[in-house]
Design a protein around this motif. Structure first.
Motif, PDB file in Angstrom:
ATOM      1  N   MET A 172       0.836  -1.193   0.000  1.00 31.15           N
ATOM      2  CA  MET A 172       0.000   0.000   0.000  1.00 31.15           C
ATOM      3  C   MET A 172       0.876   1.250   0.000  1.00 31.15           C
ATOM      4  O   MET A 172       1.864   1.316   0.729  1.00 31.15           O
ATOM      5  N   ASN A 173       0.506   2.218  -0.785  1.00 34.15           N
ATOM      6  CA  ASN A 173       1.199   3.502  -0.822  1.00 34.15           C
ATOM      7  C   ASN A 173       0.816   4.308   0.426  1.00 34.15           C
ATOM      8  O   ASN A 173      -0.335   4.725   0.571  1.00 34.15           O
ATOM      9  N   PRO A 174       1.773   4.542   1.346  1.00 35.67           N
ATOM     10  CA  PRO A 174       1.431   5.227   2.601  1.00 35.67           C
ATOM     11  C   PRO A 174       0.801   6.590   2.390  1.00 35.67           C
ATOM     12  O   PRO A 174      -0.143   6.962   3.082  1.00 35.67           O
ATOM     13  N   GLY A 175       1.339   7.351   1.437  1.00 35.69           N
ATOM     14  CA  GLY A 175       0.791   8.675   1.192  1.00 35.69           C
ATOM     15  C   GLY A 175      -0.638   8.625   0.686  1.00 35.69           C
ATOM     16  O   GLY A 175      -1.485   9.438   1.091  1.00 35.69           O
ATOM     17  N   LEU A 176      -0.935   7.657  -0.175  1.00 36.96           N
ATOM     18  CA  LEU A 176      -2.289   7.523  -0.705  1.00 36.96           C
ATOM     19  C   LEU A 176      -3.258   7.084   0.387  1.00 36.96           C
ATOM     20  O   LEU A 176      -4.383   7.609   0.475  1.00 36.96           O
ATOM     21  N   VAL A 177      -2.830   6.140   1.216  1.00 36.79           N
ATOM     22  CA  VAL A 177      -3.697   5.692   2.312  1.00 36.79           C
ATOM     23  C   VAL A 177      -3.999   6.846   3.258  1.00 36.79           C
ATOM     24  O   VAL A 177      -5.137   7.029   3.703  1.00 36.79           O
ATOM     25  N   GLU A 178      -2.993   7.663   3.546  1.00 29.88           N
ATOM     26  CA  GLU A 178      -3.196   8.826   4.415  1.00 29.88           C
ATOM     27  C   GLU A 178      -4.211   9.785   3.797  1.00 29.88           C
ATOM     28  O   GLU A 178      -5.113  10.296   4.484  1.00 29.88           O
ATOM     29  N   LYS A 179      -4.084  10.030   2.501  1.00 31.41           N
ATOM     30  CA  LYS A 179      -5.019  10.932   1.820  1.00 31.41           C
ATOM     31  C   LYS A 179      -6.430  10.352   1.851  1.00 31.41           C
ATOM     32  O   LYS A 179      -7.404  11.081   2.121  1.00 31.41           O
ATOM     33  N   ILE A 180      -6.563   9.060   1.578  1.00 35.97           N
ATOM     34  CA  ILE A 180      -7.877   8.427   1.599  1.00 35.97           C
ATOM     35  C   ILE A 180      -8.493   8.532   2.980  1.00 35.97           C
ATOM     36  O   ILE A 180      -9.699   8.817   3.120  1.00 35.97           O
ATOM     37  N   TRP A 181      -7.697   8.308   4.006  1.00 35.30           N
ATOM     38  CA  TRP A 181      -8.192   8.394   5.391  1.00 35.30           C
ATOM     39  C   TRP A 181      -8.785   9.779   5.663  1.00 35.30           C
ATOM     40  O   TRP A 181      -9.916   9.902   6.151  1.00 35.30           O
ATOM     41  N   VAL A 182      -8.027  10.817   5.322  1.00 36.11           N
ATOM     42  CA  VAL A 182      -8.483  12.183   5.574  1.00 36.11           C
ATOM     43  C   VAL A 182      -9.750  12.487   4.779  1.00 36.11           C
ATOM     44  O   VAL A 182     -10.727  13.046   5.318  1.00 36.11           O
ATOM     45  N   ARG A 183      -9.785  12.096   3.518  1.00 42.00           N
ATOM     46  CA  ARG A 183     -10.927  12.421   2.688  1.00 42.00           C
ATOM     47  C   ARG A 183     -12.146  11.583   3.061  1.00 42.00           C
ATOM     48  O   ARG A 183     -13.284  12.079   3.026  1.00 42.00           O
ATOM     49  N   ALA A 184     -11.925  10.321   3.428  1.00 39.20           N
ATOM     50  CA  ALA A 184     -13.052   9.478   3.830  1.00 39.20           C
ATOM     51  C   ALA A 184     -13.757  10.059   5.048  1.00 39.20           C
ATOM     52  O   ALA A 184     -14.996  10.064   5.127  1.00 39.20           O
ATOM     53  N   GLU A 185     -12.980  10.552   5.988  1.00 36.20           N
ATOM     54  CA  GLU A 185     -13.604  11.162   7.164  1.00 36.20           C
ATOM     55  C   GLU A 185     -14.377  12.420   6.781  1.00 36.20           C
ATOM     56  O   GLU A 185     -15.495  12.641   7.265  1.00 36.20           O
ATOM     57  N   ALA A 186     -13.803  13.225   5.908  1.00 36.06           N
ATOM     58  CA  ALA A 186     -14.495  14.443   5.465  1.00 36.06           C
ATOM     59  C   ALA A 186     -15.768  14.103   4.709  1.00 36.06           C
ATOM     60  O   ALA A 186     -16.821  14.739   4.917  1.00 36.06           O
ATOM     61  N   PHE A 187     -15.717  13.099   3.846  1.00 31.73           N
ATOM     62  CA  PHE A 187     -16.902  12.693   3.095  1.00 31.73           C
ATOM     63  C   PHE A 187     -17.997  12.195   4.037  1.00 31.73           C
ATOM     64  O   PHE A 187     -19.181  12.482   3.848  1.00 31.73           O
ATOM     65  N   ALA A 188     -17.612  11.420   5.041  1.00 37.39           N
ATOM     66  CA  ALA A 188     -18.593  10.877   5.984  1.00 37.39           C
ATOM     67  C   ALA A 188     -19.280  12.004   6.751  1.00 37.39           C
ATOM     68  O   ALA A 188     -20.499  11.957   6.983  1.00 37.39           O
ATOM     69  N   ARG A 189     -18.513  12.993   7.150  1.00 41.29           N
ATOM     70  CA  ARG A 189     -19.108  14.124   7.871  1.00 41.29           C
ATOM     71  C   ARG A 189     -20.091  14.896   6.977  1.00 41.29           C
ATOM     72  O   ARG A 189     -21.173  15.295   7.436  1.00 41.29           O
ATOM     73  N   GLU A 190     -19.707  15.094   5.719  1.00 43.17           N
ATOM     74  CA  GLU A 190     -20.588  15.823   4.815  1.00 43.17           C
ATOM     75  C   GLU A 190     -21.882  15.047   4.567  1.00 43.17           C
ATOM     76  O   GLU A 190     -22.981  15.626   4.581  1.00 43.17           O
ATOM     77  N   ALA A 191     -21.768  13.744   4.357  1.00 40.88           N
ATOM     78  CA  ALA A 191     -22.970  12.925   4.177  1.00 40.88           C
ATOM     79  C   ALA A 191     -23.806  12.918   5.444  1.00 40.88           C
ATOM     80  O   ALA A 191     -25.046  12.929   5.398  1.00 40.88           O
ATOM     81  N   GLY A 192     -23.136  12.895   6.596  1.00 42.93           N
ATOM     82  CA  GLY A 192     -23.860  12.945   7.858  1.00 42.93           C
ATOM     83  C   GLY A 192     -24.643  14.229   8.026  1.00 42.93           C
ATOM     84  O   GLY A 192     -25.793  14.221   8.500  1.00 42.93           O
ATOM     85  N   ASP A 193     -24.046  15.347   7.630  1.00 43.38           N
ATOM     86  CA  ASP A 193     -24.762  16.628   7.697  1.00 43.38           C
ATOM     87  C   ASP A 193     -26.012  16.586   6.825  1.00 43.38           C
ATOM     88  O   ASP A 193     -27.062  17.138   7.195  1.00 43.38           O
TER      89      ASP A 193
END
Length: 258
Positions: free
Chosen positions: A1-22
């Motif tokens: 796994m590309n560490p930088g890509l996983v880190e980016k996915i982690w950050v964006r997944a959390e942001a996406f979840a919050r937006e969908a939650g709103d």
């Protein structure tokens, strides 16, 4: 796994979840038209709109990734990276104005779980993890509890009657009787309570892929264990057992007793 890509996915997944939650909060507590899906489970406009939003965001930033969602199925299924979505886990709770529902996102790379996010919009709680990077609860590191005795533990399930109808039903009775306390704080919330040290055991006899997708990463990164009822660690099992790890083998043995 590309560490930088996983880190980016982690950050964006959390942001996406919050937006969908709103988005879901716009409908929370409102009278909604409810449709029944083929499996008999309910779906609302909030479920569909939240998943549409998640798909839009993922496709815009990660166009070569695949998406599997509860409401809209599989897209780009041959992709090396797959996002698995449950826009509202606990739709029945959501429909009744109960705040224990969640937006779930699990991301796997080459079939291996890498990122998990569980966001509870009405509670303002977010649990997320990435493989090898720990587990965060509202942005701070979290861990499972250190309780190592069943008679001091809190054991959870979503629906007692559902458990009793499975081969593990007699074992559940013994397990719940031996525990200090048993409750039905279910769906993803039960697993989140284990990951954050507020409960020791959560039993789910029936899960879909979108229910379990984030849980293995989250529980392991919080120091606990997540397996199916057979004891196999998996993010796509059809059942789920979350524990603080110290009690896992004892729990599985108890459930296996007829």
């Amino acid at each position: 796994m590309n560490p930088g890509l996983v880190e980016k996915i982690w950050v964006r997944a959390e942001a996406f979840a919050r937006e969908a939650g709103d988005l879901t909060l716009r409908y929370f507590g409102q009278s909604l038209t409810v449709d029944d899906k083929q499996d008999g489970s309910p779906v609302t406009v909030a479920d569909r709109e939240a998943e549409s939003l998640l798909r839009l965001r993922i496709s815009a930033e990660f166009p070569d990734h695949g998406i599997l969602g509860e409401e809209m199925g599989l897209e780009n299924g041959d992709a090396h990276i797959l996002w698995t979505l449950d826009p509202i886990d606990g739709t029945r709770s959501f429909m009744r104005g109960v705040p224990l529902y969640a937006v779930l996102i699990g991301v796997s790379v080459e079939g291996q779980p890498a990122v998990g996010v569980v966001h509870f919009p009405a509670l303002g709680e977010t649990l997320s993890a990435a493989k090898g990077r720990g587990c965060l609860f509202n942005g701070s590191p979290c861990q499972v509890s250190t309780i190592d005795r069943l008679d001091r533990s809190l054991v959870l399930t979503t629906d007692v009657e559902e458990v009793l109808q499975t081969p593990q039903g007699p074992g559940w009775r013994k397990l719940a009787g031996a525990a200090h306390t048993s409750r039905t704080w279910g769906d993803a919330y039960g697993h989140a309570l284990v990951a954050t040290g507020r409960a020791e055991i959560m039993i789910d006899p029936i899960l879909s892929d979108w229910d379990s997708a984030p849980l293995l990463t989250i529980l392991q990164e919080a120091g606990g264990r997540f397996t199916d009822l057979a004891g196999t660690p998996t993010h796509i099992g059809k059942s789920g057992v979350s524990t603080n790890g110290l009690l896992h083998d004892e729990v599985l043995a108890a459930l296996a007793q007829g």
